[in-house]
Design an enzyme around this catalytic site. Structure first.
Site, PDB file in Angstrom:
ATOM      1  N   GLU A  69       0.866  -1.164   0.000  1.00  0.00           N
ATOM      2  CA  GLU A  69       0.000   0.000   0.000  1.00  0.00           C
ATOM      3  C   GLU A  69       0.911   1.224   0.000  1.00  0.00           C
ATOM      4  O   GLU A  69       1.570   1.529   0.985  1.00  0.00           O
ATOM      5  CB  GLU A  69      -0.899   0.000   1.226  1.00  0.00           C
ATOM      6  CG  GLU A  69      -1.907   1.129   1.196  1.00  0.00           C
ATOM      7  CD  GLU A  69      -2.786   1.114   2.423  1.00  0.00           C
ATOM      8  OE1 GLU A  69      -3.635   0.222   2.521  1.00  0.00           O
ATOM      9  OE2 GLU A  69      -2.594   1.983   3.281  1.00  0.00           O
ATOM     10  N   ASP A  80      -3.423  10.082  11.696  1.00  0.00           N
ATOM     11  CA  ASP A  80      -2.193   9.309  11.747  1.00  0.00           C
ATOM     12  C   ASP A  80      -1.423   9.610  13.018  1.00  0.00           C
ATOM     13  O   ASP A  80      -1.421  10.745  13.518  1.00  0.00           O
ATOM     14  CB  ASP A  80      -1.302   9.619  10.536  1.00  0.00           C
ATOM     15  CG  ASP A  80      -1.688   8.788   9.326  1.00  0.00           C
ATOM     16  OD1 ASP A  80      -2.021   7.598   9.525  1.00  0.00           O
ATOM     17  OD2 ASP A  80      -1.674   9.311   8.214  1.00  0.00           O
TER      18      ASP A  80
END
Length: 295
Positions: A69, A80
């Site tokens: 990915e 994040d």
């Protein structure tokens, strides 16, 4: 994704463009022997630098990893954790953008035998000024196997689905957070795979109660989904991989833990490819007995 980001479903487009190998025709995670989970690893394009990343991609292909990915780096992701955010900042400092990432994929893709490349792109940072139909064409031409759009505004979702109507998609849902209706839609709409986020939080964090409790959610998805089910968030070790697979998932997605290996190797002047390869091998499960799950 290494770790799913943002609220609402993200969409992945299986493109299989001109650079794609004929050996990759078929579903994601479809090349694994029975009883062995598929493995997807997350990295930002440009971290490590693209010349090193090219060697790393070849290594992953040769070692049997199912999917890389690869994110087009973007700044300031509120979902994040510090590891992935620092990685994106390092990549951005090198000037890596969508065009550079697509050019990189087009260069390495023809040599790959089994590794799929799923491209993660943030709508606001990289796609806001590009027609969605054009984006689908560009990633297909580069040989991208899957496109994941982060932060797609709800008002554009219908347009996005129309632009990609002929292409398989990934749907995203959250354990404990997603309603039964959202789980049902994720299962019904997924044609590449369902991405089940193990818990709602920042990337790199694992569910406090462990992964065993995911079995019920996986079973509910499995009841109606025709696509594979992949689970991610906080996965760091072989034990995590085995625990997730025992819940009935077809694949495991690993993000922050692998990014941290890259960060450490760069900081210490070590061989990034060798260190990342060792990390990938450390995730390989032993023989696993699958749980039937509970409803």
């Amino acid at each position: 994704m290494g770790d799913a980001r943002g609220s609402g479903p993200e969409v992945a487009v299986f493109a299989g463009g001109a650079g794609a190998s004929a050996s990759l025709v078929g579903p994601f995670f479809g090349q694994r022997p029975a009883g062995v989970p598929g493995l997807a690893l997350f990295l930002n394009a440009g971290d490590p630098p693209l010349d090193v990343l090219a060697d790393l991609v070849v290594m992953l292909d040769e070692s049997g990893v199912d999917c890389l990915e690869l994110a087009v780096p973007f700044p300031g992701s509120v979902t994040d954790g510090p590891t992935v955010r620092a990685s994106a900042d390092r990549a951005l400092a090198q000037g890596v953008d969508l065009d550079a990432t697509l050019a990189f994929i087009a260069r390495v893709r023809p040599s790959l035998r089994r590794l799929r490349i799923a491209l993660l792109v943030d709508w606001s940072h990289s796609l806001k000024r590009r027609p969605l139909s054009t984006v689908a064409d560009e990633v297909a031409a580069a040989g991208v196997d899957g496109l994941l759009v982060h932060g797609l505004p709800p008002r554009l979702r219908a347009e996005y689905y129309q632009a990609t109507h002929a292409l398989p998609i990934v749907t995203t849902c959250y354990h404990r957070v997603s309603s039964p209706e959202v789980l049902a839609e994720a299962a019904a709409k997924a044609t590449a795979y369902v991405y089940l986020v193990a818990h709602y939080g920042r990337s790199g964090s694992a569910p406090a109660a462990g992964y065993a409790e995911l079995a019920g959610t996986v079973a509910r998805l499995r009841a109606t989904a025709s696509a594979p089910i992949a689970v991610g968030f906080g996965v760091r070790t072989r034990d995590d991989v085995e625990a997730i697979h025992r819940c009935g998932a077809d694949a495991v997605i690993v993000g922050s833990a692998g990014v941290a290996v890259v960060e450490s190797a760069l900081a210490r002047g070590r061989d990034v490819v060798a260190d990342f390869g060792g990390f990938a091998r450390s995730l390989r499960p032993s023989t696993i007995t699958l749980s039937t799950g509970s409803t």
